[in-house]
Scaffold this motif. Structure first.
Motif, PDB file in Angstrom:
ATOM      1  N   SER A  77      46.722  41.368  32.688  1.00  0.00           N
ATOM      2  CA  SER A  77      46.760  42.703  32.103  1.00  0.00           C
ATOM      3  C   SER A  77      47.323  43.683  33.125  1.00  0.00           C
ATOM      4  O   SER A  77      47.361  43.398  34.321  1.00  0.00           O
ATOM      5  CB  SER A  77      45.353  43.128  31.702  1.00  0.00           C
ATOM      6  OG  SER A  77      45.355  44.418  31.124  1.00  0.00           O
ATOM      7  N   ASN A 106      40.768  45.451  34.207  1.00  0.00           N
ATOM      8  CA  ASN A 106      39.992  44.756  33.181  1.00  0.00           C
ATOM      9  C   ASN A 106      40.919  43.795  32.440  1.00  0.00           C
ATOM     10  O   ASN A 106      41.865  44.228  31.790  1.00  0.00           O
ATOM     11  CB  ASN A 106      39.369  45.762  32.202  1.00  0.00           C
ATOM     12  CG  ASN A 106      38.475  45.082  31.195  1.00  0.00           C
ATOM     13  OD1 ASN A 106      38.011  43.969  31.411  1.00  0.00           O
ATOM     14  ND2 ASN A 106      38.236  45.746  30.093  1.00  0.00           N
ATOM     15  N   ILE A 107      40.650  42.505  32.561  1.00  0.00           N
ATOM     16  CA  ILE A 107      41.426  41.490  31.844  1.00  0.00           C
ATOM     17  C   ILE A 107      40.664  41.246  30.537  1.00  0.00           C
ATOM     18  O   ILE A 107      39.612  40.599  30.541  1.00  0.00           O
ATOM     19  CB  ILE A 107      41.559  40.188  32.668  1.00  0.00           C
ATOM     20  CG1 ILE A 107      42.020  40.489  34.103  1.00  0.00           C
ATOM     21  CG2 ILE A 107      42.483  39.212  31.965  1.00  0.00           C
ATOM     22  CD1 ILE A 107      43.358  41.134  34.251  1.00  0.00           C
ATOM     23  N   PRO A 108      41.161  41.762  29.404  1.00  0.00           N
ATOM     24  CA  PRO A 108      40.373  41.735  28.169  1.00  0.00           C
ATOM     25  C   PRO A 108      40.228  40.355  27.535  1.00  0.00           C
ATOM     26  O   PRO A 108      39.319  40.140  26.732  1.00  0.00           O
ATOM     27  CB  PRO A 108      41.143  42.677  27.237  1.00  0.00           C
ATOM     28  CG  PRO A 108      42.536  42.653  27.755  1.00  0.00           C
ATOM     29  CD  PRO A 108      42.437  42.435  29.233  1.00  0.00           C
ATOM     30  N   GLU A 109      41.101  39.427  27.924  1.00  0.00           N
ATOM     31  CA  GLU A 109      41.065  38.110  27.276  1.00  0.00           C
ATOM     32  C   GLU A 109      41.606  37.049  28.224  1.00  0.00           C
ATOM     33  O   GLU A 109      42.615  37.263  28.883  1.00  0.00           O
ATOM     34  CB  GLU A 109      41.917  38.173  26.003  1.00  0.00           C
ATOM     35  CG  GLU A 109      41.978  36.891  25.233  1.00  0.00           C
ATOM     36  CD  GLU A 109      42.856  37.047  23.999  1.00  0.00           C
ATOM     37  OE1 GLU A 109      42.325  37.498  22.970  1.00  0.00           O
ATOM     38  OE2 GLU A 109      44.057  36.748  24.083  1.00  0.00           O
ATOM     39  N   PRO A 134      41.359  32.003  23.080  1.00  0.00           N
ATOM     40  CA  PRO A 134      40.527  32.792  23.994  1.00  0.00           C
ATOM     41  C   PRO A 134      39.195  32.102  24.290  1.00  0.00           C
ATOM     42  O   PRO A 134      38.598  31.502  23.397  1.00  0.00           O
ATOM     43  CB  PRO A 134      40.278  34.096  23.225  1.00  0.00           C
ATOM     44  CG  PRO A 134      41.331  34.154  22.174  1.00  0.00           C
ATOM     45  CD  PRO A 134      41.683  32.729  21.857  1.00  0.00           C
ATOM     46  N   LYS A 136      35.303  32.038  24.797  1.00  0.00           N
ATOM     47  CA  LYS A 136      34.250  32.816  24.145  1.00  0.00           C
ATOM     48  C   LYS A 136      32.892  32.436  24.714  1.00  0.00           C
ATOM     49  O   LYS A 136      32.700  31.336  25.205  1.00  0.00           O
ATOM     50  CB  LYS A 136      34.275  32.564  22.641  1.00  0.00           C
ATOM     51  CG  LYS A 136      35.574  33.012  22.000  1.00  0.00           C
ATOM     52  CD  LYS A 136      35.601  32.735  20.515  1.00  0.00           C
ATOM     53  CE  LYS A 136      36.936  33.183  19.942  1.00  0.00           C
ATOM     54  NZ  LYS A 136      37.062  32.875  18.541  1.00  0.00           N
ATOM     55  N   LYS A 141      31.774  35.737  21.158  1.00  0.00           N
ATOM     56  CA  LYS A 141      32.510  36.923  21.592  1.00  0.00           C
ATOM     57  C   LYS A 141      33.501  36.529  22.683  1.00  0.00           C
ATOM     58  O   LYS A 141      33.191  35.734  23.573  1.00  0.00           O
ATOM     59  CB  LYS A 141      31.557  37.979  22.128  1.00  0.00           C
ATOM     60  CG  LYS A 141      30.630  38.547  21.064  1.00  0.00           C
ATOM     61  CD  LYS A 141      29.688  39.564  21.669  1.00  0.00           C
ATOM     62  CE  LYS A 141      28.676  40.010  20.627  1.00  0.00           C
ATOM     63  NZ  LYS A 141      27.603  40.798  21.243  1.00  0.00           N
ATOM     64  N   SER A 144      35.732  38.705  28.656  1.00  0.00           N
ATOM     65  CA  SER A 144      36.674  39.483  29.455  1.00  0.00           C
ATOM     66  C   SER A 144      36.243  39.404  30.920  1.00  0.00           C
ATOM     67  O   SER A 144      35.097  39.090  31.225  1.00  0.00           O
ATOM     68  CB  SER A 144      36.716  40.942  28.988  1.00  0.00           C
ATOM     69  OG  SER A 144      35.477  41.575  29.224  1.00  0.00           O
ATOM     70  N   ASP A 146      36.288  41.799  34.258  1.00  0.00           N
ATOM     71  CA  ASP A 146      36.523  43.150  34.743  1.00  0.00           C
ATOM     72  C   ASP A 146      36.398  43.175  36.264  1.00  0.00           C
ATOM     73  O   ASP A 146      35.314  43.013  36.812  1.00  0.00           O
ATOM     74  CB  ASP A 146      35.536  44.118  34.098  1.00  0.00           C
ATOM     75  CG  ASP A 146      35.921  45.569  34.320  1.00  0.00           C
ATOM     76  OD1 ASP A 146      36.842  45.841  35.122  1.00  0.00           O
ATOM     77  OD2 ASP A 146      35.298  46.437  33.684  1.00  0.00           O
ATOM     78  N   SER A 148      37.378  45.828  38.013  1.00  0.00           N
ATOM     79  CA  SER A 148      37.447  47.242  38.370  1.00  0.00           C
ATOM     80  C   SER A 148      36.351  47.586  39.367  1.00  0.00           C
ATOM     81  O   SER A 148      35.276  46.988  39.354  1.00  0.00           O
ATOM     82  CB  SER A 148      37.274  48.114  37.123  1.00  0.00           C
ATOM     83  OG  SER A 148      38.279  47.833  36.174  1.00  0.00           O
TER      84      SER A 148
END
Length: 160
Positions: A77, A106-109, A134, A136, A141, A144, A146, A148
């Protein structure tokens, strides 16, 4: 009738972020000894987490069951960093410096790199991990990653 079950799960996880950034900075000499510097950078962050998971289960009257799975993922990302720093020259050759920066990463997937047959039935189906899909959690869910956060640094520099 309920039977006692002994179950143990161990996991060793390896995560990292590679994020080459390009940015701009501005420096301001506040005096002959004090320099202030600010930066803003953007780039692309890549993560490739690996999970090595060991399962152990013991049912009453049955042989212990052991299994090990290696789950590998890959994702990326846009990332950014904003920072400020200052340098104070004690002498011509010795300076103290300090700074703070905040990284948004933040790498969302993260997608599975290869199939993982979680139930050992020889077929990649429901409940298994499929390459390219992805990753899960147990509730379904998307996971991700993160990276940060705030970074602080202080130090001393010498000129030779």
């Amino acid at each position: 009738m309920n039977y006692p079950v002994s179950m143990k799960i161990e996991g060793i996880y390896s995560v990292f972020l590679v994020s080459p950034l390009v940015g701009i900075g501005y420096s301001l000499n506040l005096s002959s000894k004090f320099l202030f510097f600010g930066t803003i950078s953007v780039g692309y962050g890549i993560t490739e987490p690996i999970a090595n998971i060991k399962f152990f289960m013991q049912l009453p009257g049955k042989r212990p069951q052991r299994d090990e799975k290696k789950i590998e993922g890959s994702g990326g990302s846009l990332v950014g960093r904003v920072g400020v720093s200052a340098k104070y020259s004690i002498t011509d050759k010795i300076s103290l410096f300090g700074g703070a920066s905040y990284r948004v990463a933040n790498i969302p997937e993260v997608r599975a790199k290869k199939d993982v047959d979680m139930d050992n039935d020889g077929v990649i189906g429901e409940g298994d991990i499929k390459a390219g899909e992805p990753l899960k959690d147990q509730d379904g869910k998307v996971i991700s990653f993160d990276y940060s956060g705030l970074s602080l640094n202080i130090g001393i520099s010498f000129k030779f």
